[in-house]
Scaffold this motif. Structure first.
Motif, PDB file in Angstrom:
ATOM      1  N   UNK A  11      55.733  34.825  43.621  1.00 34.64           N
ATOM      2  CA  UNK A  11      54.920  36.015  43.852  1.00 34.64           C
ATOM      3  C   UNK A  11      53.605  35.549  44.461  1.00 34.64           C
ATOM      4  N   UNK A  12      53.337  35.993  45.682  1.00 28.04           N
ATOM      5  CA  UNK A  12      52.101  35.613  46.362  1.00 28.04           C
ATOM      6  C   UNK A  12      50.971  36.529  45.916  1.00 28.04           C
ATOM      7  N   UNK A  13      49.969  35.927  45.309  1.00 24.39           N
ATOM      8  CA  UNK A  13      48.840  36.673  44.790  1.00 24.39           C
ATOM      9  C   UNK A  13      47.528  36.254  45.457  1.00 24.39           C
ATOM     10  N   UNK A  14      47.637  35.659  46.642  1.00 25.93           N
ATOM     11  CA  UNK A  14      46.430  35.077  47.230  1.00 25.93           C
ATOM     12  C   UNK A  14      45.776  35.974  48.277  1.00 25.93           C
ATOM     13  N   UNK A  49      40.147  40.695  44.951  1.00 23.98           N
ATOM     14  CA  UNK A  49      41.335  39.846  45.096  1.00 23.98           C
ATOM     15  C   UNK A  49      42.527  40.449  44.366  1.00 23.98           C
ATOM     16  N   UNK A  50      43.714  40.190  44.873  1.00 26.79           N
ATOM     17  CA  UNK A  50      44.887  40.929  44.397  1.00 26.79           C
ATOM     18  C   UNK A  50      45.176  40.722  42.923  1.00 26.79           C
ATOM     19  N   UNK A  51      44.959  39.513  42.382  1.00 29.07           N
ATOM     20  CA  UNK A  51      45.375  39.245  41.007  1.00 29.07           C
ATOM     21  C   UNK A  51      44.439  38.259  40.327  1.00 29.07           C
ATOM     22  N   UNK A  92      46.780  39.323  32.455  1.00 31.85           N
ATOM     23  CA  UNK A  92      46.731  39.532  33.900  1.00 31.85           C
ATOM     24  C   UNK A  92      46.182  40.916  34.224  1.00 31.85           C
ATOM     25  N   UNK A  93      45.345  40.995  35.236  1.00 34.89           N
ATOM     26  CA  UNK A  93      44.944  42.264  35.828  1.00 34.89           C
ATOM     27  C   UNK A  93      45.018  42.117  37.343  1.00 34.89           C
ATOM     28  N   UNK A  94      45.150  43.263  38.020  1.00 35.28           N
ATOM     29  CA  UNK A  94      45.206  43.221  39.477  1.00 35.28           C
ATOM     30  C   UNK A  94      44.014  43.959  40.078  1.00 35.28           C
ATOM     31  N   UNK A 140      40.208  33.980  36.099  1.00 37.58           N
ATOM     32  CA  UNK A 140      40.651  32.965  37.049  1.00 37.58           C
ATOM     33  C   UNK A 140      41.437  33.670  38.140  1.00 37.58           C
ATOM     34  N   UNK A 141      41.001  33.531  39.374  1.00 39.85           N
ATOM     35  CA  UNK A 141      41.730  34.179  40.458  1.00 39.85           C
ATOM     36  C   UNK A 141      43.069  33.485  40.663  1.00 39.85           C
ATOM     37  N   UNK A 142      44.145  34.244  40.513  1.00 39.68           N
ATOM     38  CA  UNK A 142      45.484  33.685  40.682  1.00 39.68           C
ATOM     39  C   UNK A 142      45.876  33.745  42.153  1.00 39.68           C
TER      40      UNK A 142
END
Length: 540
Positions: A102-105, A113-115, A61-63, A84-86
């Motif tokens: 956890x909202x990552x959208x 994009x956040x995550x 994972x990266x943010x 892959x955009x989470x």
């Protein structure tokens, strides 16, 4: 630099080379630090005990903040091709009921994009290319540090040739070499040699859980209806998620009393995957390994000319996906400090602010990761039932907000609305200038930046302007050129109530002002905070 430039014709090390930094460890954190310091023109020698890159995934994972750091190295688009955009990361109980989400959208403030869910070998390949593109950086794989000696003006490191692969035990050879650096940085992982020689203790947060990791490369499309999250089943807690665009990962907790040795058999992996319908005809098992997740923080990150970064300084459970991210933040925060010190633009004491800033930030993420892990790592059915009921009744508080910097090289004298943005990430929106439209850092540049809201004048003395110039800072007034394409900056300044921000090369806001008249005070505060030779301090 090539290896032959640091050795004589017989292969022995040249003792006349004094590197700016000797870096031990060439995982993603070491790679990032080497690329950043090389980008700044410093002479860096990197040593890694293994002869080649690992080639298999660990982090997943990266943010948005990490993507902006990758962007600063020119590799964001490349690594993004295998990401892959989470949008969500969900904790469910055994019955499929959602406990925590956890909202990552959203889009992150960093312009990405956040995550993202990613495949680590793709990241390492891109970082390796970025490092090797730097002419002042030499990479020496297959050399293990065995001793170090501190001197007043440098550190001396003895290394021994190491053979073997990441999947097998390394064997030390007969050849040795000795190298010198003005500074030594240990990015050599959780079992850090450098940390041991630094002599620091570690704070243990009391979390230790053993899990079995299975990475898959699907042969057919796999759809589980639940692609990214934790299954908090006391019978066997586990998780599943996509790993970049081409891989999947499952992780299974080992139950109390289970022998980790039996999980070395691939048949154990297929047995655990069977309930999800995953069989050898549908996917290749590219990796399976047992890991013990821990939570530890080194109590001392620096001793004179020796520093720690990444897992050498801290480890955390993977339940927030912030282990590698934290290490890459370390690298960015350390790189600009070393750059100023090596260029004699700041005193050596500047390096003390590195741990002051980073350790509390990391400690908060460790604690958040431990708490998330405790939600999942419950083996007692009665305790799990009570946990589920507590979530149903709303008795479990939501996760705390993501941390920002609270201390360190920041304008601690700021007040009012300005104080609310200090220590937080600076925005990156799209701008247009010179006929080009894109993200700010790509179009305007990155580094020290004084960013002015539309209509704000630049009210600085000659000395204050000279300070920014010596730092290589950009003074950018958002307006017609560069134009605020989407109104992103106008919204940011209106929402925060400030008219300017001064942010650092790691994108954290050093200081802010509500009026242009207060701008000079912020620049003066920067000069005092950096210290160093009198010539860099802003004149009145």
């Amino acid at each position: 630099m090539t290896e032959t430039e640091t050795t004589d014709p017989t292969g022995r090390p040249r003792d006349d080379i004094l590197h700016d930094v000797v870096l031990i460890g060439y995982g993603p954190v070491g790679q990032t630090l080497a690329a950043l310091l090389g980008q700044a023109g410093h002479k860096i020698a990197v040593f890694e005990r293994w002869p080649r890159l690992y080639g298999r995934a660990r982090a997943g994972h990266v943010d948005h903040e990490i993507m902006r750091i990758f962007q600063s190295l020119g590799i964001a688009e490349r690594v993004g091709r295998d990401m892959f955009r989470a949008t969500k990361y969900v904790f469910r109980n055994a019955g499929g009921e959602t406990l925590l989400t956890f909202d990552w959208d959203a889009d992150g403030i960093s312009g990405w994009p956040s995550d993202y869910i990613m495949y680590q070998p793709s990241i390492e390949d891109a970082l390796d290319a970025a490092v090797r593109a730097q002419p002042t950086v030499s990479v020496h794989q297959g050399w293990e540090a065995t001793a170090l000696t501190r001197h007043e003006d440098h550190v001396e490191v003895t290394l021994r040739e190491s053979t073997g692969s990441r999947t097998g035990k390394g064997v030390l050879g007969a050849r040795t070499r000795t190298v010198r650096g003005r500074y030594l940085v240990g990015a050599d992982g959780a079992n850090s040699f450098v940390r041991t020689r630094l002599g620091t203790t570690q704070t243990d947060f009391g979390f230790r859980e053993t899990w079995f990791v299975c990475d898959l490369e699907p042969k057919v499309a796999l759809d589980f209806g639940f692609d990214n999250g934790q299954v908090c089943d006391p019978a066997r807690p586990h998780c599943l998620f996509q790993l970049g665009t081409r891989h999947r990962r499952f992780e299974f907790a080992l139950l109390p009393g289970e022998d980790p040795e039996r999980f070395g058999d691939p048949r154990t992996a297929w047995k655990l995957l069977a309930p999800y319908g995953v069989t050898p005809d549908k996917a290749d098992l590219v990796r399976h390994a047992v890991y013990t997740f821990q939570a530890r923080l080194a109590d001392r990150w620096r001793r004179d000319r020796i520093l720690l970064t990444g897992d050498a300084a801290h480890v955390m459970p993977p339940f927030m996906g912030q282990g590698m991210c934290s290490g890459i933040r370390d690298a960015k925060a350390l790189a600009w400090r070393l750059d100023l010190v090596l260029r004699d633009l700041a005193g050596d004491a500047l390096l003390d602010s590195y741990q002051v800033e980073r350790a509390p930030h990391v400690e908060t993420l460790i604690q958040m990761s431990v708490e998330a892990g405790r939600v999942s790592c419950t083996f007692d059915p009665e305790i799990a039932a009570a946990r589920d009921e507590a979530f149903r009744r709303g008795e479990v508080p939501p996760p705390p907000p993501f941390p920002h910097l609270l201390d360190g090289l920041l304008d601690t004298e700021a007040g009012g609305r300005a104080a609310e943005v200090v220590g937080r990430l600076a925005p990156q929106g799209r701008v247009r200038t010179g006929g080009r439209t894109g993200r700010f850092d790509d179009v305007v540049g990155h580094g020290w930046t004084l960013l002015l809201a539309p209509g704000t004048g630049c009210d600085l003395t000659t000395g204050q302007a000279a300070l920014l110039d010596r730092l290589g800072a950009r003074v950018v007034a958002i307006g017609e050129d560069p134009a605020d394409v989407d109104g992103y900056y106008a919204d940011y300044f209106a929402r925060t109530g400030v008219s300017m921000i001064l942010y650092r090369p790691d994108f954290y806001v050093f200081g802010a002002a509500e009026t242009s008249g207060a701008m000079g005070r912020v620049v003066d505060a920067l000069g005092r905070a950096i210290g160093g030779p009198a010539r860099i301090v802003a004149a009145p």
